[in-house]
Design an enzyme around this catalytic site. Structure first.
Site, PDB file in Angstrom:
ATOM      1  N   HIS B 138       0.712  -1.172   0.204  1.00  0.00           N
ATOM      2  CA  HIS B 138      -0.065  -0.151  -0.045  1.00  0.00           C
ATOM      3  C   HIS B 138       0.937   1.191   0.074  1.00  0.00           C
ATOM      4  O   HIS B 138       1.926   1.202   0.469  1.00  0.00           O
ATOM      5  CB  HIS B 138      -0.826  -0.099   1.219  1.00  0.00           C
ATOM      6  CG  HIS B 138      -1.986   0.953   1.339  1.00  0.00           C
ATOM      7  ND1 HIS B 138      -1.605   2.300   1.932  1.00  0.00           N
ATOM      8  CD2 HIS B 138      -3.302   0.879   1.205  1.00  0.00           C
ATOM      9  CE1 HIS B 138      -2.612   2.963   1.790  1.00  0.00           C
ATOM     10  NE2 HIS B 138      -3.734   2.216   1.569  1.00  0.00           N
ATOM     11  N   ASP B 215       3.113  -4.717   7.988  1.00  0.00           N
ATOM     12  CA  ASP B 215       1.732  -3.706   7.839  1.00  0.00           C
ATOM     13  C   ASP B 215       0.837  -4.634   7.941  1.00  0.00           C
ATOM     14  O   ASP B 215       0.479  -5.248   7.122  1.00  0.00           O
ATOM     15  CB  ASP B 215       2.082  -3.132   6.531  1.00  0.00           C
ATOM     16  CG  ASP B 215       0.534  -2.423   6.171  1.00  0.00           C
ATOM     17  OD1 ASP B 215      -0.197  -2.669   6.820  1.00  0.00           O
ATOM     18  OD2 ASP B 215       0.706  -1.714   5.122  1.00  0.00           O
ATOM     19  N   GLN B 218      -4.358  -4.877   6.894  1.00  0.00           N
ATOM     20  CA  GLN B 218      -5.419  -5.819   6.376  1.00  0.00           C
ATOM     21  C   GLN B 218      -5.515  -7.176   7.152  1.00  0.00           C
ATOM     22  O   GLN B 218      -6.393  -8.002   6.730  1.00  0.00           O
ATOM     23  CB  GLN B 218      -5.231  -6.231   5.040  1.00  0.00           C
ATOM     24  CG  GLN B 218      -5.295  -4.951   4.121  1.00  0.00           C
ATOM     25  CD  GLN B 218      -7.157  -4.359   4.013  1.00  0.00           C
ATOM     26  OE1 GLN B 218      -7.984  -5.057   4.637  1.00  0.00           O
ATOM     27  NE2 GLN B 218      -7.090  -2.876   3.823  1.00  0.00           N
ATOM     28  N   LYS B 241     -10.309  -0.330  10.528  1.00  0.00           N
ATOM     29  CA  LYS B 241     -10.504  -1.714   9.853  1.00  0.00           C
ATOM     30  C   LYS B 241     -10.871  -2.818  10.852  1.00  0.00           C
ATOM     31  O   LYS B 241     -11.107  -3.998  10.423  1.00  0.00           O
ATOM     32  CB  LYS B 241      -9.372  -1.953   8.925  1.00  0.00           C
ATOM     33  CG  LYS B 241      -8.849  -0.787   7.846  1.00  0.00           C
ATOM     34  CD  LYS B 241      -7.876  -1.062   7.144  1.00  0.00           C
ATOM     35  CE  LYS B 241      -7.016   0.177   6.559  1.00  0.00           C
ATOM     36  NZ  LYS B 241      -7.985   0.375   5.151  1.00  0.00           N
ATOM     37  N   CYS B 379      -4.547   2.706  -3.650  1.00  0.00           N
ATOM     38  CA  CYS B 379      -3.286   3.193  -2.971  1.00  0.00           C
ATOM     39  C   CYS B 379      -2.378   2.143  -3.294  1.00  0.00           C
ATOM     40  O   CYS B 379      -1.538   1.934  -2.274  1.00  0.00           O
ATOM     41  CB  CYS B 379      -3.508   3.328  -1.529  1.00  0.00           C
ATOM     42  SG  CYS B 379      -4.727   4.683  -1.059  1.00  0.00           S
TER      43      CYS B 379
HETATM   44  C1  LIG Z   1      -2.441  -2.756   3.454  1.00  0.00           C
HETATM   45  C2  LIG Z   1      -2.790  -1.340   4.109  1.00  0.00           C
HETATM   46  N1  LIG Z   1      -1.568  -0.743   4.669  1.00  0.00           N
HETATM   47  C3  LIG Z   1      -2.040   0.561   5.340  1.00  0.00           C
HETATM   48  C4  LIG Z   1      -3.233   1.150   5.202  1.00  0.00           C
HETATM   49  C5  LIG Z   1      -3.515   2.560   5.605  1.00  0.00           C
HETATM   50  O1  LIG Z   1      -4.102   2.226   6.659  1.00  0.00           O
HETATM   51  P1  LIG Z   1      -4.454   3.820   7.511  1.00  0.00           P
HETATM   52  O2  LIG Z   1      -5.110   4.670   6.389  1.00  0.00           O
HETATM   53  O3  LIG Z   1      -5.674   3.100   8.231  1.00  0.00           O
HETATM   54  O4  LIG Z   1      -3.699   4.583   8.001  1.00  0.00           O
HETATM   55  C6  LIG Z   1      -4.178   0.530   4.661  1.00  0.00           C
HETATM   56  C7  LIG Z   1      -5.526   1.064   4.329  1.00  0.00           C
HETATM   57  O5  LIG Z   1      -6.112   1.120   3.365  1.00  0.00           O
HETATM   58  C8  LIG Z   1      -3.942  -0.656   3.971  1.00  0.00           C
HETATM   59  O6  LIG Z   1      -4.634  -1.699   3.373  1.00  0.00           O
END
Ligand SMILES: Cc1ncc(COP(=O)(O)O)c(C=O)c1O
Lengths: 265, 421
Positions: B138, B215, B218, B241, B379
């Site tokens: 992401h 990370d 998900q 999430k 993203c």
């Molecule tokens: C794999 C992954 N990493 C990071 C993020 C970023 O999360 P946040 O926007 O809650 O900081 C997301 C959110 O879409 C994600 O799917």
């Protein structure tokens, strides 16, 4: 397919999406501009030739949703041969078609077949798909090299409703609710007292909180759907939200005098 | 709604299988009509809906226990602090951390990763060093590292994936150099659903003395976590999430690493004493939590975690696996539809593109049917180019989704394809 979708995706839009016109690179011109919509990744590149302040030729390349491809394709057809000031006027009319409430008849005539995009107005998130090619065209006319991004475009969508208009719509909603009847008791749901909350937001969203005479009512969905469908037909409404609640439970003393009379109570 | 509980034969059977009609009752938002149709919410990877327990907890906390934390000498502040710290312990148990001090509250995954880049990164990474990520990251696990590289002169390396969307472990290992200072990798891909073999990845990286940040944005809502078993060095996830409030998330770090890291932001609460000449920083985790935190958010996250734990991640995983298999099967029967992300180990994220329908148009048509999916690059633009697309449509599952909803999705997609061809 529901009616709404046919309004948005008019036959002409589908056709231009399947077979985009002037969809190629234009040789012999350095007048180009690129547009980009970061939300969906749509990209468009406009090639332009101008002679004597007139668009002598125009084409495009790119990839995107049906709305953006059709908008670009139909745009190239309608600006070819026009003077730059006429193109500017057309752009303004097109923009107004997508974002303004009022649609004056004379403007529609000037827009010609571009009126097929009128349905996009009902889908605020899609307005930028239709305007991106036009903004990109203007960048090409102005010979601006930087990519046009929809992020920088002004927020589109409806202007918010005035207080008077909100009140008008509220009255219309009540009128409409009075045409929906409870299947068990032959009185309309408004006078039965099934409507617990009704709010028209300035954005044009109507929120209705309601109950039914008996929990577990097997036709609950049907009634909610009817309410949603009927209220949705009121002009000026952007969206309808119907919430079903059992708290507090309905009781007979919620009925209006009219309803009690009707039932001979 | 019919509960579907088909556990595969080779699966551990959960304590008690998930009863979807009951769990749906916990989510008030799912009861509403959208555009005249029952809401089908399949955008859980973007953000998950909130159970009544979480909604009520926020209201209850503000109505009874609210005050600033860690600084009041009064009764209410003590209660607020206790509730706040109890949430930290809930998180600790939830992810299997050794100590509550290893839990840092942040705004979300994005902030957690930036925190590590700006503190650990700034002290350990120099010109010529390398940071290793993967193709399926992401943007929030790419850009903070690019910023760090730009500031330090380090180099960002990217481990490739195969056409199914699985990390190529051999290639990954080849990219580990003596100058690699950190591996940063998604536990579950938000586009492909791929579940990366984190245990193995950590083992390989540690063999090269490289620490690993995971990370987990998900993964946390779908996979049972045990950071000690994974042996990862940092783990990041977002509350929103995980059925909790927005604006709160977690960075887990091994105590030994956190203690050696400089603070992130300066301000109140992160110090022990301040004079204009010298400031002594507070202990971990306070050092990383400058200023008044998202107190109610943290409390809400604690309740969300308790809620999820009560259902049980084993039950959730089993239910979602069965639902995913059903969805994959149904979608693969649609001609003209290509599924992107077909890893063997996969969580409930389905990305797809239709030959004749742009994802954005598909999104609009499904929306008109009351079905919420996402269309776009999610993203993850580098990943989009890896698969040669600009955008995909994505349906992402949670444990409150049903087979009927998958059927609605499939019908909607078929209608859209017919409409456009
Ligand atoms: C794999 C992954 N990493 C990071 C993020 C970023 O999360 P946040 O926007 O809650 O900081 C997301 C959110 O879409 C994600 O799917």
């Amino acid at each position: 397919m529901t009616l709404d979708m046919r309004e948005l995706y008019q036959e002409a839009i589908l056709d231009h999406n399947r077979k985009p016109r002037n969809f190629h690179k234009l040789e012999g011109t350095s007048r180009t501009a690129e547009g980009y919509n970061p939300l969906c990744g749509d990209k468009v590149k406009i090639y332009l030739k101008i002679e004597n302040d007139r668009v002598s030729d125009v084409s495009f390349e790119g990839s995107g949703c049906a709305i953006s491809i059709a908008a670009a394709s139909m745009m190239t057809e309608s600006v070819k041969g026009r003077t730059l000031s006429a193109v500017q006027r057309l752009f303004e009319k097109f923009h107004a078609l997508l974002t303004d409430e009022a649609d004056a008849g004379s403007e529609l005539i000037e827009l010609g077949k571009l009126v097929v995009f009128a349905g996009v107005r009902e889908f605020p998130v899609r307005v930028k798909c239709a305007t991106l090619p036009w903004h990109t065209l203007r960048a090409a006319i102005g010979n601006k090299p930087e990519t046009v991004s929809t992020d920088a475009l002004p927020l589109s969508g409806r202007p918010s409703l005035t207080t008077n208009r909100v009140r008008e719509i509220e009255n219309k909603v009540i009128e409409v609710l009075r045409t929906v009847c409870d299947p068990e008791i032959p009185v309309n749901i408004y006078d039965l007292g099934l409507i617990y909350g009704l709010a028209v937001e300035p954005s044009g969203t109507v929120a209705i909180r309601m109950t039914l005479t008996a929990p577990g009512c097997p036709v609950a969905w049907m009634i909610l759907r009817e309410v949603d469908r009927k209220v949705r037909t009121i002009p000026g409404i952007a969206d309808v939200k119907v919430d079903l609640t059992w708290d507090p439970p309905w009781s007979r003393d919620r009925m209006s005098e009219v309803a009690k009379l009707q039932l001979g109570l | 709604m019919r509960p579907s509980q088909g556990n595969g034969p080779n699966q551990r059977s959960p304590r008690s299988p998930l009863d979807v009609s009951r769990t749906r009752e916990d989510f008030p938002i799912l009861k509403q009509l959208v555009r005249g149709k029952p809401l089908v919410y399949l955008d859980n990877a973007a953000s998950a809906q909130k159970p009544q327990a979480v909604i009520d907890a926020l209201s209850h906390f503000y109505s009874t226990n609210y005050a600033n934390v860690h600084r009041g000498i009064h009764w209410l502040s003590e209660r607020a602090t206790e509730t706040f710290e109890a949430a930290r312990r809930s998180v600790q148990r939830f992810i299997g951390a050794a100590e509550a001090n290893e839990i840092i509250f942040v705004r979300g995954t994005t902030e957690a990763i930036n925190l590590v880049a700006q503190t650990y990164g700034r002290t350990h990474v120099q010109a010529g060093d390398e940071i290793l990520i993967s193709t399926m990251e992401h943007h929030s696990n790419i850009v903070p590292w690019q910023m760090l590289c730009q500031a330090t002169g380090a180099v960002l390396r990217v481990a490739p994936i195969n056409d199914e969307g699985e990390l190529l472990l051999d290639e990954f290992e080849k990219l580990l150099h003596p100058r690699t200072k950190l591996v940063a990798i998604a536990h579950v891909s938000n586009v492909l659903g791929t579940i990366n073999p984190i245990r193995k990845i950590v083992e390989i990286a540690h063999r090269h003395q490289v620490p690993v940040l995971v990370d987990g944005a998900q993964a946390a809502p779908h996979v049972a976590l045990d950071v000690q078993a994974l042996d990862c060095d940092f783990y990041a996830f977002s509350g929103h999430k995980l059925f909790g409030p927005t604006g709160v998330g977690v960075l887990y770090g091994k105590a030994s690493l956190l203690e050696a890291m400089p603070p992130y932001q300066g301000g109140g609460h992160m110090i022990q004493s301040v004079t204009f000449e010298k400031t002594i920083y507070n202990k971990v985790p306070d050092r990383f939590e400058a200023g008044t935190p998202n107190i109610a958010g943290v409390v809400g996250l604690g309740v969300a975690i308790d809620y999820v734990s009560e259902i049980g991640l084993e039950a959730i995983t089993a239910y979602e696996r069965e639902l995913l298999a059903y969805a994959m099967d149904q979608l693969s029967r649609i001609s003209g539809l290509r599924l992107i992300g077909t890893a063997k180990e996969k969580a409930g994220v389905l990305s797809f593109v239709a030959d004749e329908v742009h994802p954005h148009d598909l999104g609009t048509i499904l929306d008109n049917e009351g079905i919420a999916i996402r269309a776009g690059h999610h993203c993850a633009q580098p990943l989009m180019s890896r698969f040669g697309v600009l955008a995909t449509a994505r349906a992402s599952l949670a444990f409150y989704n049903t087979r009927e909803e998958i059927d609605a999705l499939t019908t909607g997609i078929r209608t859209a394809i017919e409409f456009f061809t």
